[in-house]
Design a protein around this motif. Structure first.
Motif, PDB file in Angstrom:
ATOM      1  N   ASN A  80      -3.454  21.093  43.784  1.00 50.40           N
ATOM      2  CA  ASN A  80      -2.880  19.648  43.444  1.00 50.40           C
ATOM      3  C   ASN A  80      -1.322  19.846  43.379  1.00 50.40           C
ATOM      4  O   ASN A  80      -0.755  20.716  43.863  1.00 50.40           O
ATOM      5  CB  ASN A  80      -3.603  19.401  41.788  1.00 50.40           C
ATOM      6  CG  ASN A  80      -3.214  20.692  40.998  1.00 50.40           C
ATOM      7  OD1 ASN A  80      -2.463  21.479  41.232  1.00 50.40           O
ATOM      8  ND2 ASN A  80      -3.943  20.564  39.624  1.00 50.40           N
ATOM      9  N   GLN A  81      -0.814  18.764  42.918  1.00 51.06           N
ATOM     10  CA  GLN A  81       0.934  18.571  42.929  1.00 51.06           C
ATOM     11  C   GLN A  81       1.075  18.639  44.554  1.00 51.06           C
ATOM     12  O   GLN A  81       1.811  19.194  45.015  1.00 51.06           O
ATOM     13  CB  GLN A  81       1.615  19.658  42.374  1.00 51.06           C
ATOM     14  CG  GLN A  81       1.187  19.592  40.558  1.00 51.06           C
ATOM     15  CD  GLN A  81       2.288  20.554  40.009  1.00 51.06           C
ATOM     16  OE1 GLN A  81       2.335  21.578  40.029  1.00 51.06           O
ATOM     17  NE2 GLN A  81       3.266  19.671  39.330  1.00 51.06           N
ATOM     18  N   ASN A  82       0.455  17.662  45.210  1.00 50.61           N
ATOM     19  CA  ASN A  82       0.833  17.597  46.583  1.00 50.61           C
ATOM     20  C   ASN A  82       0.823  18.730  47.325  1.00 50.61           C
ATOM     21  O   ASN A  82       1.454  18.918  48.171  1.00 50.61           O
ATOM     22  CB  ASN A  82       2.166  16.804  46.948  1.00 50.61           C
ATOM     23  CG  ASN A  82       1.913  15.254  46.144  1.00 50.61           C
ATOM     24  OD1 ASN A  82       1.275  14.584  46.721  1.00 50.61           O
ATOM     25  ND2 ASN A  82       2.862  15.206  45.094  1.00 50.61           N
ATOM     26  N   HIS A  83      -0.107  19.609  47.115  1.00 52.19           N
ATOM     27  CA  HIS A  83      -0.514  20.935  47.731  1.00 52.19           C
ATOM     28  C   HIS A  83       0.560  21.769  47.520  1.00 52.19           C
ATOM     29  O   HIS A  83       0.938  22.574  48.466  1.00 52.19           O
ATOM     30  CB  HIS A  83      -0.857  20.578  49.148  1.00 52.19           C
ATOM     31  CG  HIS A  83      -1.782  19.514  49.631  1.00 52.19           C
ATOM     32  ND1 HIS A  83      -2.729  19.193  48.687  1.00 52.19           N
ATOM     33  CD2 HIS A  83      -2.155  18.866  50.540  1.00 52.19           C
ATOM     34  CE1 HIS A  83      -3.580  18.004  48.902  1.00 52.19           C
ATOM     35  NE2 HIS A  83      -3.226  17.991  50.187  1.00 52.19           N
TER      36      HIS A  83
END
Lengths: 186, 186, 186
Positions: free
Chosen positions: B71-74
């Motif tokens: 998560n967190q844009n990878h």
């Protein structure tokens, strides 16, 4: 006769202007401005050689781990290294520098790798670094990577480094011969 | 009259010396010396596509894992890839080479990546490699990375590669169009 | 007398041909064509600073983990970062860009690292990116890495970046001063 002299003089000047005094930007014959040959030695950590290891697996695919190189030709294993550089092929020769950086095994069907690393020198012979990047299809006898820059004695260098696997012992040691040809020297 | 001839001749010679016979090092008009357009196709391993996957997560932040993009844009996911290169946008076209290397997702707030990779060719059309590095703010329609070197047919190449996301399917497939413009050809 | 004039004219022309109108490819005095100084700030995730962290460990050796930097001088820790770039040494100054990429600690006996990263600018001042690679023997007061390319305002740039650790707070924050000298500007 004066005119003839003039024509001759201008002709000679034109000839001269094409020669080494006025280097063209794209030499047709690619002669290196510097050539260096080194060896470097990679001892991969395998859980039992903590003291001698110069490299360690720090990334691995979901099906791998960081102690044993993954199956499928080690695809996905990412290795950090700090390898001694020597002038000959003897691991125990006095190192003249360190090869530092990363490589990743990047193909499932065959051994290939991608390299980003530097040669770091701090001796009376050489001070500075040479930076490399490129693909290493390591089953080929020789393969070329790029010299993408340099510092110190190798300020602004560019060129080609030809890698050759000089020795390979199981999954714990390999030695590369690196033939560096610089085509941009400052 | 002889003197006039001399002056004229020297003037013409000077003019000539400024022209293409003596290329300046910094051309004002940046015309590529070579241009190439390719597509490459990235199929990321997700635990269920072992056979088709051309890429795998091999590094992840403490809060992530190596099967599902974080998560967190990878942010923090590091991917190793060996992707087929094609001439058109069809995944099933005959590959003309392989795109090999790494990318990392490197921003928490938005998708961006950093790339270090090579195009490796071994066909009748092209033999050799092109090496790339640079930032890929992948939400932009186009973004530029550097061609930092080349080998074989692309000996000593430098230039710019413009990336464009040509397709994106969930978190398992993307296709990049790569428009390579070389400004240094040897 | 005509012959004397001819000789003089040719001599002057030869002199001229060596001067700035015909730049030699290897300037003996290396004067940068562009110089830029920036600072960037790295806050490493340590399990408790999720909100402020700009960097995270994503690879580690078998004996390490991704929350605490490994022993043996962090050998094998691979960090992904997205760090703010500022014009002065204040972490809270308005960022003018982002430093994005990776570094790995790559030596057991002392702190050294290898860096592959970009400066990404998108302001009225600068648009484009500068790409870097090289070894960072970070215990040295200053150390040089290569500028291996650039895009946008920094199209095709090459040069040297001198890194200096400007601050270091335990294992959670460091600030680097980066003195960029470009020697190839287009």
């Amino acid at each position: 006769m004066e005119a003839k002299t003039l024509v001759l003089a201008l002709f000679l000047l034109l000839l001269l202007s094409q020669s080494s005094a006025f280097p063209s930007r794209k030499p047709r014959v690619h002669k290196p401005c510097k050539r260096l040959v080194f060896y470097f030695h990679d001892v991969i950590y395998n859980g039992r050689n903590s003291k001698n290891a110069t490299a360690a697996i720090v990334g691995a695919p979901a099906w791998g781990n960081r102690t044993i190189l993954a199956n499928q030709n080690h695809f996905g294993d990412l290795v950090v290294f700090d390898d001694p550089i020597t002038l000959d092929n003897n691991l125990h020769s006095a190192p003249v520098g360190r090869a530092q950086g990363i490589y990743v095994y990047d193909k499932k069907e065959i051994f290939t790798a991608w390299l980003g690393f530097s040669f770091v020198f701090n001796s009376t012979e050489h001070k500075g670094s040479i930076n490399f990047a490129g693909a290493d299809p390591l089953m080929n006898k020789t393969r070329d990577v790029s010299v993408i820059g340099g510092t110190g004695d190798f300020f602004m260098a560019r060129g080609i480094a030809t890698l050759m696997t000089d020795a390979f012992e199981g999954e714990v040691y390999f030695r590369l011969r690196v033939d560096i040809r610089l085509y941009e020297c400052w």
